[in-house]
Design an enzyme around this catalytic site. Sequence first.
Site, PDB file in Angstrom:
ATOM      1  N   HIS A 179       0.892  -1.149  -0.086  1.00  0.00           N
ATOM      2  CA  HIS A 179       0.086   0.075  -0.066  1.00  0.00           C
ATOM      3  C   HIS A 179       0.840   1.109  -0.016  1.00  0.00           C
ATOM      4  CE1 HIS A 179      -3.309   2.477   0.529  1.00  0.00           C
ATOM      5  NE2 HIS A 179      -3.725   2.180   1.949  1.00  0.00           N
ATOM      6  N   HIS A 219      -2.769  -2.865  -9.777  1.00  0.00           N
ATOM      7  CA  HIS A 219      -3.739  -2.195  -8.821  1.00  0.00           C
ATOM      8  C   HIS A 219      -4.856  -3.093  -8.824  1.00  0.00           C
ATOM      9  CE1 HIS A 219      -6.178   1.003  -6.933  1.00  0.00           C
ATOM     10  NE2 HIS A 219      -4.827   1.267  -6.338  1.00  0.00           N
ATOM     11  N   ASP A 276       2.322   5.172  -7.084  1.00  0.00           N
ATOM     12  CA  ASP A 276       3.765   5.023  -6.608  1.00  0.00           C
ATOM     13  C   ASP A 276       5.006   4.903  -7.518  1.00  0.00           C
ATOM     14  OD1 ASP A 276       2.780   5.422  -3.880  1.00  0.00           O
ATOM     15  OD2 ASP A 276       2.036   3.273  -4.132  1.00  0.00           O
TER      16      ASP A 276
HETATM   17  N1  CMC Z   1       4.419  -7.343 -10.665  1.00  0.00           N
HETATM   18  C1  CMC Z   1       4.338  -8.529 -11.135  1.00  0.00           C
HETATM   19  N2  CMC Z   1       3.225  -9.280 -11.195  1.00  0.00           N
HETATM   20  C2  CMC Z   1       2.128  -8.828 -10.575  1.00  0.00           C
HETATM   21  C3  CMC Z   1       2.248  -7.478  -9.892  1.00  0.00           C
HETATM   22  C4  CMC Z   1       3.370  -6.798 -10.048  1.00  0.00           C
HETATM   23  N3  CMC Z   1       3.509  -5.615  -9.343  1.00  0.00           N
HETATM   24  N4  CMC Z   1       0.895  -7.218  -9.387  1.00  0.00           N
HETATM   25  C5  CMC Z   1       0.077  -8.252  -9.971  1.00  0.00           C
HETATM   26  N5  CMC Z   1       0.977  -9.244 -10.306  1.00  0.00           N
HETATM   27  C6  CMC Z   1       0.491 -10.527 -10.985  1.00  0.00           C
HETATM   28  C7  CMC Z   1       0.335 -11.462 -10.004  1.00  0.00           C
HETATM   29  O1  CMC Z   1       1.420 -12.085  -9.622  1.00  0.00           O
HETATM   30  C8  CMC Z   1      -1.027 -12.353 -10.317  1.00  0.00           C
HETATM   31  O2  CMC Z   1      -0.762 -12.982 -11.364  1.00  0.00           O
HETATM   32  P1  CMC Z   1      -0.756 -14.501 -11.635  1.00  0.00           P
HETATM   33  O3  CMC Z   1      -2.553 -14.186 -11.961  1.00  0.00           O
HETATM   34  O4  CMC Z   1      -0.243 -15.392 -12.558  1.00  0.00           O
HETATM   35  O5  CMC Z   1      -0.980 -15.380 -10.024  1.00  0.00           O
HETATM   36  C9  CMC Z   1      -1.673 -11.164 -10.963  1.00  0.00           C
HETATM   37  O6  CMC Z   1      -0.938 -10.102 -11.620  1.00  0.00           O
HETATM   38  C10 CMC Z   1      -3.051 -10.715 -10.131  1.00  0.00           C
HETATM   39  O7  CMC Z   1      -2.340 -10.110  -8.946  1.00  0.00           O
HETATM   40  P2  CMC Z   1      -2.956 -10.113  -7.454  1.00  0.00           P
HETATM   41  O8  CMC Z   1      -1.775 -10.150  -6.496  1.00  0.00           O
HETATM   42  O9  CMC Z   1      -4.021 -11.137  -7.617  1.00  0.00           O
HETATM   43  O10 CMC Z   1      -3.590  -8.318  -7.608  1.00  0.00           O
HETATM   44  P3  CMC Z   1      -4.217  -7.777  -6.346  1.00  0.00           P
HETATM   45  O11 CMC Z   1      -5.208  -7.048  -7.057  1.00  0.00           O
HETATM   46  O12 CMC Z   1      -4.525  -8.575  -5.194  1.00  0.00           O
HETATM   47  O13 CMC Z   1      -3.186  -7.108  -5.869  1.00  0.00           O
HETATM   48  C11 CMC Z   1      -1.399  -5.136  -5.618  1.00  0.00           C
HETATM   49  C12 CMC Z   1      -2.810  -5.581  -6.239  1.00  0.00           C
HETATM   50  C13 CMC Z   1      -1.619  -3.604  -5.773  1.00  0.00           C
HETATM   51  C14 CMC Z   1      -1.311  -5.395  -4.176  1.00  0.00           C
HETATM   52  C15 CMC Z   1      -0.345  -5.747  -6.746  1.00  0.00           C
HETATM   53  O14 CMC Z   1      -0.345  -5.364  -7.804  1.00  0.00           O
HETATM   54  C16 CMC Z   1       0.916  -5.166  -6.109  1.00  0.00           C
HETATM   55  O15 CMC Z   1       1.453  -5.890  -5.328  1.00  0.00           O
HETATM   56  N6  CMC Z   1       1.639  -4.470  -6.671  1.00  0.00           N
HETATM   57  C17 CMC Z   1       3.049  -4.092  -6.374  1.00  0.00           C
HETATM   58  C18 CMC Z   1       2.832  -3.163  -5.136  1.00  0.00           C
HETATM   59  C19 CMC Z   1       2.444  -1.616  -5.378  1.00  0.00           C
HETATM   60  O16 CMC Z   1       2.817  -1.135  -6.397  1.00  0.00           O
HETATM   61  N7  CMC Z   1       1.616  -1.201  -4.754  1.00  0.00           N
HETATM   62  C20 CMC Z   1       0.848   0.055  -4.751  1.00  0.00           C
HETATM   63  C21 CMC Z   1      -0.621   0.037  -5.049  1.00  0.00           C
HETATM   64  S1  CMC Z   1      -1.222   1.811  -5.690  1.00  0.00           S
HETATM   65  C22 CMC Z   1      -0.861   2.671  -4.171  1.00  0.00           C
HETATM   66  C23 CMC Z   1      -2.202   2.297  -2.995  1.00  0.00           C
HETATM   67  O17 CMC Z   1      -3.241   2.444  -3.335  1.00  0.00           O
HETATM   68  O18 CMC Z   1      -1.611   2.138  -1.973  1.00  0.00           O
END
Ligand code: CMC
Length: 424
Positions: free
Chosen positions: A263, A302, A358
């Site tokens: 986050h 996201h 971010d």
């Molecule tokens: N890099 C590589 N792969 C990713 C990433 C990433 N940053 N984010 C998601 N994926 C992949 C993930 O491995 C999964 O692949 P598969 O379907 O093969 O297993 C797929 O995309 C879906 O990911 P998820 O974890 O189910 O998605 P989520 O909606 O639960 O997570 C998130 C959203 C923001 C936590 C995630 O995208 C992430 O960890 N991003 C990096 C951290 C980041 O930049 N966070 C800031 C968010 S914006 C500011 C805020 O609101 O705080």
Amino acid sequence: MAESITIIDNRTGNSLEIPVVNGGISASEWQKVLPGIWFFDPGFVSTASCESAITYLDGEKGILRYRGYPIEQLAEQSTYLEVAYLLLHGELPTAESFEEWRREITYHTFIHENVRKRFLDGFHYDAHPMGMFVSAVAALSTFYLDAKDIFDPESRHKQIIRLIAKMPTLAAAAHRFSVGMPFVYPDNSLDFTSNFLSMMWKIAEPRFDANPVLARALDILFILHADHEQNCSTTAMRVVGSSHSDPYSAAAAACAALYGPRHGGANEAVIRMLTQIGSIDEVPGFVKAVKEGHGRLQGFGHRVYKSYDPRAKIIKRTADEVFEVTGKNPLLDIALKLEEIALSDEYFVSRRLYPNVDFYSGLIYQAMGFPLEMFPVLFAIPRVSGWLAHWEELLDEEAKIARPRQLYIGPDERDYVPMERRGS
Ligand code: CMC
């Protein structure tokens, strides 16, 4: 005809028609035909936890609006303090009401001497400023006992003003402590953001005048971070607030949620990642490793945005203005290459992973001289106005206490075994 859906319980043949209201269906209606059957939705991926009139977000189209106003127009024409007013009051202020709002916030920027001298000074010398910040926000509840009167409009207003006004002071105090610099008192002749910069950077000069381009850039970042509907920290604020705890305790819980790298800690993680990559030549290898499951591309992806995060677009423009003053952040070229490769790579395209807020904000903060540890704190300063708007909305709606159910998957009943009769 009003939209509805019909569900049929195949075990009994009972059916129920449920109206679709504001794009959702009421789970309590389902309960009428499905007593004792729970909706299984870890991470609230398919659950709307409340009705809200504060922020509108369309992740498919990349739209973000506060109280109906497009984020692009607010970032271009407004100030953070005006946006905070908008989030909390639902309307843009008149010149007169803005002046009163500005005056109230300005005159509540000071913190009690004991917060700094006895409380903040008690932290370990290398304490992380966000850890200090989380605790300091919680500690404020012990200084303002009237904060418990959450249904008294006057008290509620006072706590809202205090929280918004004191966030920059606490943030700067946490930073100054962590680098061993003396605390700088607020200068109430300065605007909100310039005052924060003064408390951060002032040394011996009688008055710290921030570079106006940098002060405006930070104010834009504050606008962009002020609210984002039911994100993790806002949900924490609502969950804790629903038990009717005071707003400082609830805001501390929200700060704690914001601390995590998924986050508010993501912008710090982005800089660490770019530093680790080191050069443009290493970018393809890094992307390959991410695709093979070694870590994530920080600042990408996201839960809601499945196209370019509109905040990231604005930040990218702001970054150019900042770099004209500070000189280009050397990590920018690596970031641009990373974005270019990721946006054309099947792995990221098929998962609809785009740069989020971010990805570029950390580059700006770093160019402005903020240490990495301060990045989540910089996110928390403006987000408090969003948290408070949601907290007020929750109280006004007389929302129920947050108390989800679970699907139990542990052992069935079994008898206690005395220790001497347990196997090794
Ligand atoms: N890099 C590589 N792969 C990713 C990433 C990433 N940053 N984010 C998601 N994926 C992949 C993930 O491995 C999964 O692949 P598969 O379907 O093969 O297993 C797929 O995309 C879906 O990911 P998820 O974890 O189910 O998605 P989520 O909606 O639960 O997570 C998130 C959203 C923001 C936590 C995630 O995208 C992430 O960890 N991003 C990096 C951290 C980041 O930049 N966070 C800031 C968010 S914006 C500011 C805020 O609101 O705080």
